[in-house]
Design an enzyme around this catalytic site. Structure first.
Site, PDB file in Angstrom:
ATOM      1  N   THR A  38      33.125  34.968  32.615  1.00 39.46           N
ATOM      2  CA  THR A  38      32.126  36.005  32.359  1.00 39.46           C
ATOM      3  C   THR A  38      32.889  37.261  31.918  1.00 39.46           C
ATOM      4  O   THR A  38      34.124  37.238  31.788  1.00 39.46           O
ATOM      5  CB  THR A  38      31.337  36.338  33.640  1.00 39.46           C
ATOM      6  OG1 THR A  38      32.234  36.970  34.565  1.00 39.46           O
ATOM      7  CG2 THR A  38      30.717  35.095  34.265  1.00 39.46           C
ATOM      8  N   THR A 136      32.423  38.797  51.745  1.00 37.76           N
ATOM      9  CA  THR A 136      32.611  40.246  51.803  1.00 37.76           C
ATOM     10  C   THR A 136      32.100  40.824  53.122  1.00 37.76           C
ATOM     11  O   THR A 136      31.216  40.252  53.753  1.00 37.76           O
ATOM     12  CB  THR A 136      31.835  40.891  50.633  1.00 37.76           C
ATOM     13  OG1 THR A 136      31.697  42.279  50.864  1.00 37.76           O
ATOM     14  CG2 THR A 136      30.430  40.329  50.506  1.00 37.76           C
ATOM     15  N   ASP A 137      32.617  41.996  53.488  1.00 35.76           N
ATOM     16  CA  ASP A 137      32.111  42.685  54.685  1.00 35.76           C
ATOM     17  C   ASP A 137      30.729  43.293  54.446  1.00 35.76           C
ATOM     18  O   ASP A 137      30.055  43.707  55.388  1.00 35.76           O
ATOM     19  CB  ASP A 137      33.099  43.765  55.158  1.00 35.76           C
ATOM     20  CG  ASP A 137      33.377  44.856  54.123  1.00 35.76           C
ATOM     21  OD1 ASP A 137      32.884  44.759  52.980  1.00 35.76           O
ATOM     22  OD2 ASP A 137      34.099  45.818  54.460  1.00 35.76           O
ATOM     23  N   GLU A 138      30.309  43.336  53.162  1.00 35.14           N
ATOM     24  CA  GLU A 138      29.022  43.986  52.859  1.00 35.14           C
ATOM     25  C   GLU A 138      27.839  43.216  53.442  1.00 35.14           C
ATOM     26  O   GLU A 138      26.744  43.758  53.562  1.00 35.14           O
ATOM     27  CB  GLU A 138      28.867  44.175  51.346  1.00 35.14           C
ATOM     28  CG  GLU A 138      30.015  44.996  50.790  1.00 35.14           C
ATOM     29  CD  GLU A 138      29.817  45.470  49.361  1.00 35.14           C
ATOM     30  OE1 GLU A 138      28.670  45.604  48.929  1.00 35.14           O
ATOM     31  OE2 GLU A 138      30.831  45.715  48.692  1.00 35.14           O
ATOM     32  N   TYR A 162      23.560  42.212  45.677  1.00 37.14           N
ATOM     33  CA  TYR A 162      24.877  41.555  45.772  1.00 37.14           C
ATOM     34  C   TYR A 162      25.126  41.059  47.187  1.00 37.14           C
ATOM     35  O   TYR A 162      25.417  39.872  47.404  1.00 37.14           O
ATOM     36  CB  TYR A 162      25.987  42.535  45.351  1.00 37.14           C
ATOM     37  CG  TYR A 162      27.385  42.078  45.771  1.00 37.14           C
ATOM     38  CD1 TYR A 162      27.959  40.933  45.216  1.00 37.14           C
ATOM     39  CD2 TYR A 162      28.123  42.785  46.729  1.00 37.14           C
ATOM     40  CE1 TYR A 162      29.227  40.506  45.611  1.00 37.14           C
ATOM     41  CE2 TYR A 162      29.386  42.367  47.113  1.00 37.14           C
ATOM     42  CZ  TYR A 162      29.934  41.224  46.555  1.00 37.14           C
ATOM     43  OH  TYR A 162      31.182  40.788  46.948  1.00 37.14           O
ATOM     44  N   LYS A 166      25.510  37.225  48.706  1.00 37.81           N
ATOM     45  CA  LYS A 166      26.713  36.746  49.403  1.00 37.81           C
ATOM     46  C   LYS A 166      26.333  36.279  50.814  1.00 37.81           C
ATOM     47  O   LYS A 166      26.845  35.270  51.300  1.00 37.81           O
ATOM     48  CB  LYS A 166      27.795  37.834  49.475  1.00 37.81           C
ATOM     49  CG  LYS A 166      28.447  38.175  48.152  1.00 37.81           C
ATOM     50  CD  LYS A 166      29.199  37.034  47.481  1.00 37.81           C
ATOM     51  CE  LYS A 166      30.467  36.632  48.192  1.00 37.81           C
ATOM     52  NZ  LYS A 166      31.267  35.649  47.402  1.00 37.81           N
ATOM     53  N   HIS A 300      22.700  53.079  48.862  1.00 38.66           N
ATOM     54  CA  HIS A 300      24.157  53.104  49.034  1.00 38.66           C
ATOM     55  C   HIS A 300      24.557  53.020  50.518  1.00 38.66           C
ATOM     56  O   HIS A 300      24.267  53.937  51.291  1.00 38.66           O
ATOM     57  CB  HIS A 300      24.687  54.414  48.423  1.00 38.66           C
ATOM     58  CG  HIS A 300      26.119  54.356  48.029  1.00 38.66           C
ATOM     59  ND1 HIS A 300      26.739  55.375  47.363  1.00 38.66           N
ATOM     60  CD2 HIS A 300      27.062  53.407  48.206  1.00 38.66           C
ATOM     61  CE1 HIS A 300      27.996  55.048  47.134  1.00 38.66           C
ATOM     62  NE2 HIS A 300      28.210  53.866  47.646  1.00 38.66           N
TER      63      HIS A 300
HETATM   64  N1  LIG Z   1      36.552  42.887  45.025  1.00 40.34           N
HETATM   65  C1  LIG Z   1      36.441  43.083  46.317  1.00 40.34           C
HETATM   66  O1  LIG Z   1      36.765  44.170  46.818  1.00 40.34           O
HETATM   67  C2  LIG Z   1      35.955  41.970  47.229  1.00 40.34           C
HETATM   68  C3  LIG Z   1      35.998  42.162  48.610  1.00 40.34           C
HETATM   69  C4  LIG Z   1      35.596  41.123  49.455  1.00 40.34           C
HETATM   70  C5  LIG Z   1      35.164  39.915  48.910  1.00 40.34           C
HETATM   71  N2  LIG Z   1      35.114  39.772  47.567  1.00 40.34           N
HETATM   72  C6  LIG Z   1      34.676  38.448  47.031  1.00 40.34           C
HETATM   73  O2  LIG Z   1      35.806  37.868  46.427  1.00 40.34           O
HETATM   74  C7  LIG Z   1      35.418  37.062  45.315  1.00 40.34           C
HETATM   75  C8  LIG Z   1      36.168  37.501  44.072  1.00 40.34           C
HETATM   76  O3  LIG Z   1      35.884  38.882  43.823  1.00 40.34           O
HETATM   77  P1  LIG Z   1      36.539  39.634  42.575  1.00 40.34           P
HETATM   78  O4  LIG Z   1      36.505  41.076  42.865  1.00 40.34           O
HETATM   79  O5  LIG Z   1      37.808  38.981  42.202  1.00 40.34           O
HETATM   80  O6  LIG Z   1      35.455  39.307  41.455  1.00 40.34           O
HETATM   81  P2  LIG Z   1      35.569  39.388  39.883  1.00 40.34           P
HETATM   82  O7  LIG Z   1      34.221  39.832  39.420  1.00 40.34           O
HETATM   83  O8  LIG Z   1      36.767  40.148  39.457  1.00 40.34           O
HETATM   84  O9  LIG Z   1      35.821  37.873  39.438  1.00 40.34           O
HETATM   85  C9  LIG Z   1      34.839  36.884  39.530  1.00 40.34           C
HETATM   86  C10 LIG Z   1      35.302  35.677  38.731  1.00 40.34           C
HETATM   87  O10 LIG Z   1      34.307  34.657  38.866  1.00 40.34           O
HETATM   88  C11 LIG Z   1      34.010  34.124  37.579  1.00 40.34           C
HETATM   89  N3  LIG Z   1      32.627  33.678  37.568  1.00 40.34           N
HETATM   90  C12 LIG Z   1      31.503  34.448  37.655  1.00 40.34           C
HETATM   91  N4  LIG Z   1      30.405  33.665  37.586  1.00 40.34           N
HETATM   92  C13 LIG Z   1      30.845  32.382  37.474  1.00 40.34           C
HETATM   93  C14 LIG Z   1      30.194  31.121  37.369  1.00 40.34           C
HETATM   94  N5  LIG Z   1      28.865  31.032  37.364  1.00 40.34           N
HETATM   95  N6  LIG Z   1      30.949  30.000  37.281  1.00 40.34           N
HETATM   96  C15 LIG Z   1      32.309  30.079  37.284  1.00 40.34           C
HETATM   97  N7  LIG Z   1      32.980  31.245  37.346  1.00 40.34           N
HETATM   98  C16 LIG Z   1      32.253  32.375  37.446  1.00 40.34           C
HETATM   99  C17 LIG Z   1      34.252  35.292  36.618  1.00 40.34           C
HETATM  100  O11 LIG Z   1      34.479  34.830  35.288  1.00 40.34           O
HETATM  101  C18 LIG Z   1      35.462  35.957  37.236  1.00 40.34           C
HETATM  102  O12 LIG Z   1      36.653  35.363  36.764  1.00 40.34           O
HETATM  103  C19 LIG Z   1      33.903  37.208  45.208  1.00 40.34           C
HETATM  104  O13 LIG Z   1      33.315  36.094  45.823  1.00 40.34           O
HETATM  105  C20 LIG Z   1      33.597  38.488  45.971  1.00 40.34           C
HETATM  106  O14 LIG Z   1      32.300  38.448  46.533  1.00 40.34           O
HETATM  107  C21 LIG Z   1      35.490  40.761  46.705  1.00 40.34           C
END
Ligand SMILES: NC(=O)c1ccc[n+]([C@@H]2O[C@H](COP(=O)([O-])OP(=O)(O)OC[C@H]3O[C@@H](n4cnc5c(N)ncnc54)[C@H](O)[C@@H]3O)[C@@H](O)[C@H]2O)c1
Length: 360
Positions: A38, A136-138, A162, A166, A300
């Site tokens: 994406t 996530t903690d959210e 979001y 999750k 928020h």
């Molecule tokens: N960023 C944060 O601070 C944070 C904190 C806690 C948990 N998370 C969780 O960690 C995970 C990764 O977060 P991130 O920040 O790296 O996200 P990101 O948005 O940077 O990356 C998401 C990835 O998933 C892929 N993707 C999206 N939809 C898809 C689909 N339908 N099929 C296959 N691939 C798909 C995208 O192409 C991208 O490479 C998520 O599950 C998020 O909820 C993120």
């Protein structure tokens, strides 16, 4: 040798995790990265490992059952680490459906395909096969400004589309563990920062805008608190939970590093001024006058803060990168990867940015 199916490995945390795993295990693991690519997925994040014989990439949507089953049929996968998700709260407020589609339905497809591949005729699962769901903690909602932490036992109370999506995906994983004894863990982590983070998120957005002398948008009064963790510490925690954690358990991952958004912005501005040489023309851009308060994000959440007591006591994981050090490493990475930033902020991202902030 373990064979990993990593979903969302071209995104921010997924690509850092893949780098971490090859650094740690070298040729002793195989990784198959499944990503739809994406706007948030970027194969440039993986260009220095893409030719490894023990790495391969499959472009597929996690909602596509046939494509995911085909990966399980072709490869002898014994570890799944499921990152793929729509991850940006602001986007979820604008278009919730895609969050339900990918985060809820996509997780159901991942669980079902892993269950089908790993289940034995007596209803038990192949030994030492494990699924880790990255969350996530959210999902826990919002804390008061003056105290309290999220524990693994904190009731779920998501507010944004979001976090609701999750939370739903976490519940599905819990249902698979309870109903089928499906071998899984869930991790709930606080906000990450570090290399390869897409600049719609606070820290890279502020670094990028400040270097260009563009306004630094701050939601509301700027006093919303997040608990920041350097992404490599998160990658390490995920690996430790999968190898040392008790199956069926949830582990919270956090840095005990709570900061208001406005504090983050001041730390970034100060660090940029320290790190940029006098001769660098971008130095003149980095001023506090760029800070611009904009209408608050709808709904928020005020404060998030993780209690990482369980992961520390049971597994021995602790964050290693102090914020001041992590932010310097992150800024240094952005200095050295200007081309990456240029590529990801051109085209569609510019349109998105204007629609989010231009009229506020
Ligand atoms: N960023 C944060 O601070 C944070 C904190 C806690 C948990 N998370 C969780 O960690 C995970 C990764 O977060 P991130 O920040 O790296 O996200 P990101 O948005 O940077 O990356 C998401 C990835 O998933 C892929 N993707 C999206 N939809 C898809 C689909 N339908 N099929 C296959 N691939 C798909 C995208 O192409 C991208 O490479 C998520 O599950 C998020 O909820 C993120």
């Amino acid at each position: 040798m373990h064979t990993y199916l990593v979903t969302g490995g071209a995104g921010f945390i997924g690509s850092n995790y893949i780098h971490y795993m090859f650094k740690k295990y070298g040729d002793d693991i195989r990784i198959i990265n499944v990503d739809k690519l994406t706007y948030a997925g970027n194969l440039e994040n993986l260009k220095d490992i893409e030719n490894r014989p023990n790495y391969s990439f499959v472009r597929a949507d996690i909602c596509d059952k046939d494509a995911i089953s085909a990966v399980f049929a072709k490869e002898d996968i014994d570890r799944v680490v499921h990152f793929a998700a729509e991850s940006h709260v602001d986007r979820s407020i604008e278009s919730p459906e895609v969050f339900v589609q990918t985060n809820v339905l996509g997780t159901a497809v991942m669980l079902n395909c892993a269950k089908a591949a790993w289940e034995l005729p007596d209803g038990t699962f192949k030994p030492d096969h494990k699924f880790l769901h990255v969350s996530t903690d959210e999902v826990y909602g919002s804390l008061e400004e003056d105290g309290g932490y999220f524990y693994e036992t904190t009731p779920y109370a998501p507010h944004s589309p979001y976090s609701a999506s999750k939370a739903s995906s976490d519940m599905l994983v819990k249902a698979y563990m309870d109903t089928y004894k499906f071998p899984a863990n869930i991790t709930n982590c606080s906000n990450n920062y570090g290399p390869f983070q897409f600049p719609e998120k606070l820290i890279p957005l502020i670094i990028n805008n400040a270097l260009q002398g563009k306004k630094l948008p701050v939601y509301g009064d700027g006093k919303n608190v997040r608990d920041w963790l350097y992404v490599e510490d998160h990658a390490k925690a995920i690996d430790m939970v999968q190898e040392k954690g008790r199956l069926f358990e949830t582990y919270n991952i956090g840095g005990h590093n709570e900061k208001q958004n406005i504090q983050i912005i001041h730390i970034i501005l100060d660090t940029l001024r320290e790190m940029l040489p006098e001769s660098d023309p971008r130095r003149a851009n980095v001023t506090d006058d760029l800070i611009t308060y904009v209408t608050d994000r709808k709904g928020h959440d005020r404060r998030y803060a993780i209690a990482p007591d369980k992961i520390k006591a049971e597994i021995g994981w602790e964050p290693e990168t102090m914020f001041e050090q992590g932010i310097r490493k992150t800024i240094q990475w952005f200095f050295e990867n200007e081309e990456w930033m240029k590529n990801v902020t051109s085209g569609d991202y510019e349109k998105y940015y204007d629609s989010m902030y231009s009229n506020r």
